[in-house]
Write a protein that holds these residues in place. Structure first.
Motif, PDB file in Angstrom:
ATOM      1  N   GLY A   1       0.791  -1.220   0.000  1.00 22.49           N
ATOM      2  CA  GLY A   1       0.000   0.000   0.000  1.00 22.49           C
ATOM      3  C   GLY A   1       0.825   1.272   0.000  1.00 22.49           C
ATOM      4  O   GLY A   1       0.290   2.369   0.049  1.00 22.49           O
ATOM      5  N   ALA A   2       2.150   1.139  -0.046  1.00 21.71           N
ATOM      6  CA  ALA A   2       3.012   2.318  -0.054  1.00 21.71           C
ATOM      7  C   ALA A   2       3.028   2.945  -1.444  1.00 21.71           C
ATOM      8  O   ALA A   2       2.941   2.254  -2.454  1.00 21.71           O
ATOM      9  N   GLU A   3       3.119   4.263  -1.477  1.00 17.70           N
ATOM     10  CA  GLU A   3       3.111   4.971  -2.749  1.00 17.70           C
ATOM     11  C   GLU A   3       4.378   4.673  -3.536  1.00 17.70           C
ATOM     12  O   GLU A   3       5.485   4.736  -3.013  1.00 17.70           O
ATOM     13  N   ARG A   4       4.204   4.329  -4.798  1.00 19.95           N
ATOM     14  CA  ARG A   4       5.342   3.988  -5.635  1.00 19.95           C
ATOM     15  C   ARG A   4       6.075   5.237  -6.111  1.00 19.95           C
ATOM     16  O   ARG A   4       5.496   6.307  -6.233  1.00 19.95           O
ATOM     17  N   ARG A   5       7.350   5.035  -6.417  1.00 22.38           N
ATOM     18  CA  ARG A   5       8.142   6.086  -7.030  1.00 22.38           C
ATOM     19  C   ARG A   5       8.673   5.562  -8.356  1.00 22.38           C
ATOM     20  O   ARG A   5       9.038   4.403  -8.461  1.00 22.38           O
ATOM     21  N   ARG A   6       8.710   6.425  -9.351  1.00 19.88           N
ATOM     22  CA  ARG A   6       9.283   6.060 -10.637  1.00 19.88           C
ATOM     23  C   ARG A   6      10.681   6.639 -10.732  1.00 19.88           C
ATOM     24  O   ARG A   6      10.945   7.766 -10.317  1.00 19.88           O
ATOM     25  N   LEU A   7      11.570   5.853 -11.338  1.00 21.99           N
ATOM     26  CA  LEU A   7      12.927   6.336 -11.533  1.00 21.99           C
ATOM     27  C   LEU A   7      12.963   7.359 -12.652  1.00 21.99           C
ATOM     28  O   LEU A   7      12.351   7.170 -13.707  1.00 21.99           O
TER      29      LEU A   7
ATOM     30  N   VAL B   1      22.108   7.872 -15.116  1.00 25.53           N
ATOM     31  CA  VAL B   1      21.671   7.840 -16.508  1.00 25.53           C
ATOM     32  C   VAL B   1      20.231   8.333 -16.587  1.00 25.53           C
ATOM     33  O   VAL B   1      19.346   7.804 -15.903  1.00 25.53           O
ATOM     34  N   ASP B   2      19.980   9.353 -17.400  1.00 27.76           N
ATOM     35  CA  ASP B   2      18.624   9.848 -17.593  1.00 27.76           C
ATOM     36  C   ASP B   2      17.775   8.754 -18.222  1.00 27.76           C
ATOM     37  O   ASP B   2      18.148   8.157 -19.245  1.00 27.76           O
ATOM     38  N   VAL B   3      16.616   8.480 -17.639  1.00 31.19           N
ATOM     39  CA  VAL B   3      15.774   7.383 -18.095  1.00 31.19           C
ATOM     40  C   VAL B   3      15.394   7.490 -19.573  1.00 31.19           C
ATOM     41  O   VAL B   3      15.448   6.493 -20.300  1.00 31.19           O
ATOM     42  N   PRO B   4      15.006   8.668 -20.107  1.00 29.03           N
ATOM     43  CA  PRO B   4      14.635   8.716 -21.527  1.00 29.03           C
ATOM     44  C   PRO B   4      15.755   8.334 -22.482  1.00 29.03           C
ATOM     45  O   PRO B   4      15.494   7.949 -23.625  1.00 29.03           O
ATOM     46  N   ALA B   5      17.015   8.413 -22.023  1.00 30.47           N
ATOM     47  CA  ALA B   5      18.152   8.073 -22.888  1.00 30.47           C
ATOM     48  C   ALA B   5      18.387   6.574 -22.985  1.00 30.47           C
ATOM     49  O   ALA B   5      19.148   6.122 -23.835  1.00 30.47           O
ATOM     50  N   VAL B   6      17.732   5.792 -22.133  1.00 28.55           N
ATOM     51  CA  VAL B   6      17.948   4.347 -22.100  1.00 28.55           C
ATOM     52  C   VAL B   6      17.282   3.690 -23.301  1.00 28.55           C
ATOM     53  O   VAL B   6      16.091   3.882 -23.550  1.00 28.55           O
ATOM     54  N   GLN B   7      18.029   2.880 -24.043  1.00 32.02           N
ATOM     55  CA  GLN B   7      17.475   2.123 -25.154  1.00 32.02           C
ATOM     56  C   GLN B   7      16.901   0.791 -24.670  1.00 32.02           C
ATOM     57  O   GLN B   7      15.778   0.435 -25.013  1.00 32.02           O
ATOM     58  N   PHE B   8      17.713   0.064 -23.911  1.00 31.37           N
ATOM     59  CA  PHE B   8      17.225  -1.191 -23.346  1.00 31.37           C
ATOM     60  C   PHE B   8      18.065  -1.543 -22.127  1.00 31.37           C
ATOM     61  O   PHE B   8      19.151  -0.987 -21.909  1.00 31.37           O
ATOM     62  N   ILE B   9      17.545  -2.473 -21.347  1.00 28.52           N
ATOM     63  CA  ILE B   9      18.206  -2.942 -20.135  1.00 28.52           C
ATOM     64  C   ILE B   9      18.343  -4.452 -20.235  1.00 28.52           C
ATOM     65  O   ILE B   9      17.379  -5.146 -20.572  1.00 28.52           O
ATOM     66  N   ARG B  10      19.541  -4.951 -19.959  1.00 24.91           N
ATOM     67  CA  ARG B  10      19.814  -6.384 -20.061  1.00 24.91           C
ATOM     68  C   ARG B  10      20.156  -6.933 -18.684  1.00 24.91           C
ATOM     69  O   ARG B  10      20.990  -6.386 -17.971  1.00 24.91           O
ATOM     70  N   SER B  11      19.511  -8.033 -18.318  1.00 28.12           N
ATOM     71  CA  SER B  11      19.751  -8.654 -17.021  1.00 28.12           C
ATOM     72  C   SER B  11      20.986  -9.540 -17.059  1.00 28.12           C
ATOM     73  O   SER B  11      21.282 -10.191 -18.059  1.00 28.12           O
TER      74      SER B  11
ATOM     75  N   SER C   1       9.716  -2.491 -12.102  1.00 30.51           N
ATOM     76  CA  SER C   1       8.637  -1.990 -11.252  1.00 30.51           C
ATOM     77  C   SER C   1       8.685  -0.488 -11.052  1.00 30.51           C
ATOM     78  O   SER C   1       7.713   0.104 -10.592  1.00 30.51           O
ATOM     79  N   ARG C   2       9.818   0.150 -11.415  1.00 33.12           N
ATOM     80  CA  ARG C   2       9.955   1.586 -11.157  1.00 33.12           C
ATOM     81  C   ARG C   2      10.113   2.417 -12.429  1.00 33.12           C
ATOM     82  O   ARG C   2      10.397   3.604 -12.366  1.00 33.12           O
ATOM     83  N   LEU C   3       9.934   1.788 -13.600  1.00 39.01           N
ATOM     84  CA  LEU C   3       9.958   2.523 -14.864  1.00 39.01           C
ATOM     85  C   LEU C   3       8.536   2.687 -15.388  1.00 39.01           C
ATOM     86  O   LEU C   3       7.652   1.884 -15.082  1.00 39.01           O
ATOM     87  N   ASP C   4       8.314   3.730 -16.175  1.00 42.60           N
ATOM     88  CA  ASP C   4       6.990   4.021 -16.713  1.00 42.60           C
ATOM     89  C   ASP C   4       6.543   2.871 -17.619  1.00 42.60           C
ATOM     90  O   ASP C   4       7.144   2.638 -18.668  1.00 42.60           O
ATOM     91  N   PRO C   5       5.474   2.143 -17.268  1.00 44.32           N
ATOM     92  CA  PRO C   5       5.061   0.997 -18.082  1.00 44.32           C
ATOM     93  C   PRO C   5       4.496   1.384 -19.440  1.00 44.32           C
ATOM     94  O   PRO C   5       4.354   0.520 -20.313  1.00 44.32           O
ATOM     95  N   GLN C   6       4.182   2.666 -19.636  1.00 44.11           N
ATOM     96  CA  GLN C   6       3.727   3.109 -20.949  1.00 44.11           C
ATOM     97  C   GLN C   6       4.893   3.283 -21.917  1.00 44.11           C
ATOM     98  O   GLN C   6       4.690   3.334 -23.135  1.00 44.11           O
ATOM     99  N   LEU C   7       6.096   3.401 -21.374  1.00 38.75           N
ATOM    100  CA  LEU C   7       7.269   3.623 -22.218  1.00 38.75           C
ATOM    101  C   LEU C   7       8.220   2.435 -22.211  1.00 38.75           C
ATOM    102  O   LEU C   7       8.843   2.119 -23.235  1.00 38.75           O
TER     103      LEU C   7
END
Length: 266
Positions: free
Chosen positions: A142-148, A162-172, A197-203
């Motif tokens: 129930g805690a309020e989420r924060r987006r990176l 790293v600014d999030v909009p500059a990210v092309q992809f993330i590899r585990s 869980s902390r990135l914009d799911p629309q993007l």
């Protein structure tokens, strides 16, 4: 104010790391050679999820979330190795979802023999994240989420944001990730689940167990022997695999629908 993919340019003194460190409170935890907690300052008491779990005399990892324990063990191991300088480590701690920048140093006696460790951390949440505007966006507790808005990465014992909009992809890669931008890739101590869980799911969409992609930087959808892949923008083509389970959601997010034919691999 100009920005770059790795955070605010040094021309803005109010955003420099020195300025930020002057503002940050410092958490300090003292640990003996058996990794048991022997003391901590007031800020650490307030910041870490100790609450009812009084950590004194217990193994340092015992009061951290399960996902964070392996990382702390790794960091402590790095600090003990005489040839390594333990890198800064970012951990996402759900109290709620705080991002802590941690550094561990070993402590020796008069003869240099190991007697324990000092764990120092800064809470950098306000620098790298912002609250989700939608009040319905809450975690399981129930805690309020924060987006990176910035992703903390490590390069040669330095922290690069790293600014999030500059990210092309993330590899585990196991418990860790590599964050890819047009400028190259950077090592990140957060795992792919933390980031998802902390990135914009629309993007950003997790299209495979090992990959998250920035949908705005997808150049092509290709297929190869029945498999779907995404070709990312850039001078050097990079193909990202799409799992069968993720394909329908991907097409929906791109607004393409199931009936759109895929271009064969060239």
């Amino acid at each position: 104010m100009k920005t770059c993919p790795y955070g605010v340019e040094p021309a803005a003194p109010s955003s420099s790391w020195l300025y930020l460190l002057e503002r940050f409170d410092v958490g300090v935890v003292h640990i003996d050679r058996e990794l048991r907690v022997v003391g901590m300052n007031d800020f650490a008491r307030r910041s870490l999820p100790v609450q009812e779990k009084l950590p004194f005399g217990k193994i340092v990892t015992s009061f951290h979330p399960e996902a964070a324990r392996a990382k702390l063990k790794f960091l402590l191991g790095q600090a003990e190795c005489p040839v390594n300088n333990a890198p800064p480590m970012a951990l996402m701690i759900n109290i709620p979802d705080r991002v802590l920048l941690i550094k561990v140093s070993k402590i020796g006696d008069g003869q240099g023999a190991l007697i324990g460790y000092t764990l120092v951390f800064y809470d950098i949440t306000e620098v790298v994240a912002h609250k989700v505007e939608d009040g319905r966006a809450r975690d399981a507790e129930g805690a309020e989420r924060r987006r990176l808005r910035k992703i903390p990465t490590i390069k040669q014992n330095r922290v690069l944001l790293v600014d999030v909009p500059a990210v092309q992809f993330i590899r585990s890669e196991g418990h860790y990730t590599w964050v890819h931008t047009p400028q190259g890739s950077q090592f990140c101590n957060l795992n792919i689940g933390d980031l998802e869980s902390r990135l914009d799911p629309q993007l950003f969409l997790r299209v495979h167990r090992s990959y998250i992609v920035n949908l705005s930087q997808v150049d092509e959808i290709v297929r190869d022997d029945g498999r779907m892949m995404l070709r990312m923008m850039g001078s050097t083509p990079v193909d990202i695999p799409v799992s069968r389970a993720s394909a329908p959601h991907l097409m929906e997010q791109l607004g393409l629908g199931d009936a759109v034919p895929l271009a064969p691999r060239s």
